[in-house]
Design a protein around this motif. Structure first.
Motif, PDB file in Angstrom:
ATOM      1  N   TYR A  77     106.139 -25.551 170.593  1.00 48.75           N
ATOM      2  CA  TYR A  77     105.505 -24.267 170.905  1.00 48.75           C
ATOM      3  C   TYR A  77     104.368 -23.981 169.923  1.00 48.75           C
ATOM      4  O   TYR A  77     104.369 -24.461 168.787  1.00 48.75           O
ATOM      5  CB  TYR A  77     106.534 -23.137 170.815  1.00 48.75           C
ATOM      6  CG  TYR A  77     107.752 -23.343 171.665  1.00 48.75           C
ATOM      7  CD1 TYR A  77     108.908 -23.893 171.124  1.00 48.75           C
ATOM      8  CD2 TYR A  77     107.744 -23.001 173.008  1.00 48.75           C
ATOM      9  CE1 TYR A  77     110.038 -24.094 171.906  1.00 48.75           C
ATOM     10  CE2 TYR A  77     108.869 -23.191 173.800  1.00 48.75           C
ATOM     11  CZ  TYR A  77     110.002 -23.737 173.237  1.00 48.75           C
ATOM     12  OH  TYR A  77     111.112 -23.941 174.020  1.00 48.75           O
ATOM     13  N   LEU A  78     103.425 -23.167 170.375  1.00 47.99           N
ATOM     14  CA  LEU A  78     102.386 -22.670 169.483  1.00 47.99           C
ATOM     15  C   LEU A  78     102.243 -21.170 169.735  1.00 47.99           C
ATOM     16  O   LEU A  78     101.753 -20.757 170.795  1.00 47.99           O
ATOM     17  CB  LEU A  78     101.054 -23.374 169.732  1.00 47.99           C
ATOM     18  CG  LEU A  78      99.948 -23.000 168.748  1.00 47.99           C
ATOM     19  CD1 LEU A  78     100.284 -23.509 167.338  1.00 47.99           C
ATOM     20  CD2 LEU A  78      98.591 -23.559 169.200  1.00 47.99           C
ATOM     21  N   GLN A  79     102.748 -20.389 168.802  1.00 48.42           N
ATOM     22  CA  GLN A  79     102.607 -18.939 168.885  1.00 48.42           C
ATOM     23  C   GLN A  79     101.279 -18.568 168.250  1.00 48.42           C
ATOM     24  O   GLN A  79     101.030 -18.887 167.080  1.00 48.42           O
ATOM     25  CB  GLN A  79     103.752 -18.248 168.140  1.00 48.42           C
ATOM     26  CG  GLN A  79     103.644 -16.732 168.105  1.00 48.42           C
ATOM     27  CD  GLN A  79     103.777 -16.105 169.479  1.00 48.42           C
ATOM     28  OE1 GLN A  79     104.647 -16.485 170.258  1.00 48.42           O
ATOM     29  NE2 GLN A  79     102.918 -15.137 169.786  1.00 48.42           N
ATOM     30  N   MET A  80     100.433 -17.897 169.019  1.00 45.74           N
ATOM     31  CA  MET A  80      99.091 -17.559 168.556  1.00 45.74           C
ATOM     32  C   MET A  80      98.945 -16.047 168.522  1.00 45.74           C
ATOM     33  O   MET A  80      99.038 -15.386 169.564  1.00 45.74           O
ATOM     34  CB  MET A  80      98.044 -18.176 169.492  1.00 45.74           C
ATOM     35  CG  MET A  80      98.178 -19.678 169.647  1.00 45.74           C
ATOM     36  SD  MET A  80      96.890 -20.392 170.682  1.00 45.74           S
ATOM     37  CE  MET A  80      97.334 -19.683 172.260  1.00 45.74           C
ATOM     38  N   ASN A  81      98.751 -15.510 167.348  1.00 37.09           N
ATOM     39  CA  ASN A  81      98.580 -14.071 167.151  1.00 37.09           C
ATOM     40  C   ASN A  81      97.181 -13.777 166.633  1.00 37.09           C
ATOM     41  O   ASN A  81      96.492 -14.670 166.138  1.00 37.09           O
ATOM     42  CB  ASN A  81      99.618 -13.550 166.158  1.00 37.09           C
ATOM     43  CG  ASN A  81     101.038 -13.747 166.646  1.00 37.09           C
ATOM     44  OD1 ASN A  81     101.318 -13.733 167.842  1.00 37.09           O
ATOM     45  ND2 ASN A  81     101.957 -13.947 165.703  1.00 37.09           N
ATOM     46  N   SER A  82      96.787 -12.520 166.721  1.00 37.08           N
ATOM     47  CA  SER A  82      95.479 -12.083 166.224  1.00 37.08           C
ATOM     48  C   SER A  82      94.366 -12.994 166.721  1.00 37.08           C
ATOM     49  O   SER A  82      93.516 -13.452 165.944  1.00 37.08           O
ATOM     50  CB  SER A  82      95.489 -12.052 164.691  1.00 37.08           C
ATOM     51  OG  SER A  82      96.508 -11.191 164.213  1.00 37.08           O
ATOM     52  N   LEU A  83      94.379 -13.256 168.000  1.00 35.36           N
ATOM     53  CA  LEU A  83      93.425 -14.195 168.569  1.00 35.36           C
ATOM     54  C   LEU A  83      91.991 -13.670 168.457  1.00 35.36           C
ATOM     55  O   LEU A  83      91.740 -12.464 168.545  1.00 35.36           O
ATOM     56  CB  LEU A  83      93.767 -14.480 170.021  1.00 35.36           C
ATOM     57  CG  LEU A  83      94.932 -15.462 170.203  1.00 35.36           C
ATOM     58  CD1 LEU A  83      95.544 -15.353 171.584  1.00 35.36           C
ATOM     59  CD2 LEU A  83      94.476 -16.886 169.922  1.00 35.36           C
ATOM     60  N   LYS A  84      91.078 -14.610 168.260  1.00 34.75           N
ATOM     61  CA  LYS A  84      89.668 -14.304 168.104  1.00 34.75           C
ATOM     62  C   LYS A  84      88.867 -15.023 169.193  1.00 34.75           C
ATOM     63  O   LYS A  84      89.314 -16.055 169.699  1.00 34.75           O
ATOM     64  CB  LYS A  84      89.180 -14.778 166.739  1.00 34.75           C
ATOM     65  CG  LYS A  84      89.956 -14.235 165.561  1.00 34.75           C
ATOM     66  CD  LYS A  84      89.483 -14.868 164.265  1.00 34.75           C
ATOM     67  CE  LYS A  84      90.254 -14.355 163.067  1.00 34.75           C
ATOM     68  NZ  LYS A  84      89.797 -14.990 161.805  1.00 34.75           N
ATOM     69  N   PRO A  85      87.702 -14.525 169.532  1.00 35.38           N
ATOM     70  CA  PRO A  85      86.878 -15.213 170.538  1.00 35.38           C
ATOM     71  C   PRO A  85      86.622 -16.680 170.169  1.00 35.38           C
ATOM     72  O   PRO A  85      86.542 -17.531 171.075  1.00 35.38           O
ATOM     73  CB  PRO A  85      85.584 -14.402 170.547  1.00 35.38           C
ATOM     74  CG  PRO A  85      86.019 -13.025 170.172  1.00 35.38           C
ATOM     75  CD  PRO A  85      87.107 -13.223 169.156  1.00 35.38           C
ATOM     76  N   GLU A  86      86.526 -16.983 168.899  1.00 36.75           N
ATOM     77  CA  GLU A  86      86.280 -18.370 168.482  1.00 36.75           C
ATOM     78  C   GLU A  86      87.493 -19.266 168.674  1.00 36.75           C
ATOM     79  O   GLU A  86      87.404 -20.493 168.473  1.00 36.75           O
ATOM     80  CB  GLU A  86      85.811 -18.431 167.020  1.00 36.75           C
ATOM     81  CG  GLU A  86      86.671 -17.676 166.052  1.00 36.75           C
ATOM     82  CD  GLU A  86      86.132 -16.286 165.750  1.00 36.75           C
ATOM     83  OE1 GLU A  86      85.703 -15.580 166.702  1.00 36.75           O
ATOM     84  OE2 GLU A  86      86.146 -15.904 164.557  1.00 36.75           O
ATOM     85  N   ASP A  87      88.625 -18.706 169.068  1.00 34.49           N
ATOM     86  CA  ASP A  87      89.796 -19.519 169.409  1.00 34.49           C
ATOM     87  C   ASP A  87      89.720 -20.027 170.852  1.00 34.49           C
ATOM     88  O   ASP A  87      90.566 -20.816 171.278  1.00 34.49           O
ATOM     89  CB  ASP A  87      91.087 -18.713 169.243  1.00 34.49           C
ATOM     90  CG  ASP A  87      91.362 -18.347 167.798  1.00 34.49           C
ATOM     91  OD1 ASP A  87      91.791 -17.200 167.551  1.00 34.49           O
ATOM     92  OD2 ASP A  87      91.152 -19.210 166.920  1.00 34.49           O
ATOM     93  N   THR A  88      88.735 -19.584 171.595  1.00 33.95           N
ATOM     94  CA  THR A  88      88.571 -20.026 172.975  1.00 33.95           C
ATOM     95  C   THR A  88      88.351 -21.536 173.029  1.00 33.95           C
ATOM     96  O   THR A  88      87.463 -22.065 172.363  1.00 33.95           O
ATOM     97  CB  THR A  88      87.377 -19.308 173.627  1.00 33.95           C
ATOM     98  OG1 THR A  88      87.670 -17.912 173.721  1.00 33.95           O
ATOM     99  CG2 THR A  88      87.090 -19.866 175.013  1.00 33.95           C
ATOM    100  N   ALA A  89      89.198 -22.211 173.798  1.00 32.26           N
ATOM    101  CA  ALA A  89      89.141 -23.678 173.874  1.00 32.26           C
ATOM    102  C   ALA A  89      90.195 -24.169 174.852  1.00 32.26           C
ATOM    103  O   ALA A  89      91.046 -23.391 175.299  1.00 32.26           O
ATOM    104  CB  ALA A  89      89.382 -24.303 172.503  1.00 32.26           C
ATOM    105  N   VAL A  90      90.142 -25.447 175.138  1.00 31.67           N
ATOM    106  CA  VAL A  90      91.241 -26.112 175.831  1.00 31.67           C
ATOM    107  C   VAL A  90      92.192 -26.641 174.758  1.00 31.67           C
ATOM    108  O   VAL A  90      91.776 -27.397 173.871  1.00 31.67           O
ATOM    109  CB  VAL A  90      90.737 -27.271 176.709  1.00 31.67           C
ATOM    110  CG1 VAL A  90      91.913 -28.032 177.303  1.00 31.67           C
ATOM    111  CG2 VAL A  90      89.834 -26.733 177.813  1.00 31.67           C
ATOM    112  N   TYR A  91      93.441 -26.239 174.852  1.00 32.30           N
ATOM    113  CA  TYR A  91      94.450 -26.635 173.872  1.00 32.30           C
ATOM    114  C   TYR A  91      95.311 -27.747 174.465  1.00 32.30           C
ATOM    115  O   TYR A  91      95.847 -27.604 175.569  1.00 32.30           O
ATOM    116  CB  TYR A  91      95.321 -25.440 173.507  1.00 32.30           C
ATOM    117  CG  TYR A  91      94.622 -24.469 172.586  1.00 32.30           C
ATOM    118  CD1 TYR A  91      93.565 -23.688 173.047  1.00 32.30           C
ATOM    119  CD2 TYR A  91      95.008 -24.328 171.254  1.00 32.30           C
ATOM    120  CE1 TYR A  91      92.900 -22.798 172.206  1.00 32.30           C
ATOM    121  CE2 TYR A  91      94.358 -23.448 170.405  1.00 32.30           C
ATOM    122  CZ  TYR A  91      93.309 -22.690 170.891  1.00 32.30           C
ATOM    123  OH  TYR A  91      92.655 -21.809 170.051  1.00 32.30           O
TER     124      TYR A  91
END
Length: 123
Positions: A77-91
């Protein structure tokens, strides 16, 4: 042979949270998450050793993302908090079958890759 299937991607506003899952079929050891933004190279995000005793994070996500795994379900799992526009991507998740005590942070450390899931963070 290992097959990896990611889920949990989508659109979220800045500051929001998402949790990605990666279900594996077949034996896995170290596992990791990588991402690729448009026009950029694929980059390391997080990795976890087989027994979850060691975790590694890119500086850009340290303190905001948490990687975990459930070996009974063969899922990471990858829990992602406090997301930012620069986190936009294909994971994409990745798996290795030979490294147990640690986990690699380079693309070449992994033998198997999922198809990827899109994360879009709006500002």
């Amino acid at each position: 042979q290992v097959q990896l299937v990611e889920s949990g991607g989508g659109l979220v506003q800045a500051g929001g949270s998402l949790r990605l899952s990666c279900a594996a079929s077949g034996r896995t050891a170290a596992m990791g998450w990588f991402r690729q933004a448009p026009g950029k190279e694929r980059e390391f995000v997080a990795a976890i050793s087989w027994n979850a005793g060691k975790t590694y994070y890119a500086d850009s996500v340290q303190g905001r993302f948490t990687i975990s795994r459930d070996n009974a379900k063969n899922t990471v799992y990858l829990q992602m908090n406090s997301l930012k526009p620069e986190d936009t991507a294909v994971y994409s998740c990745a798996a290795d079958q030979s490294t147990y005590s640690t986990a690699g942070i380079h693309l070449a450390d992994y033998d198997y890759w999922g198809q990827g899931t899109q994360i879009t963070v709006s500002s």
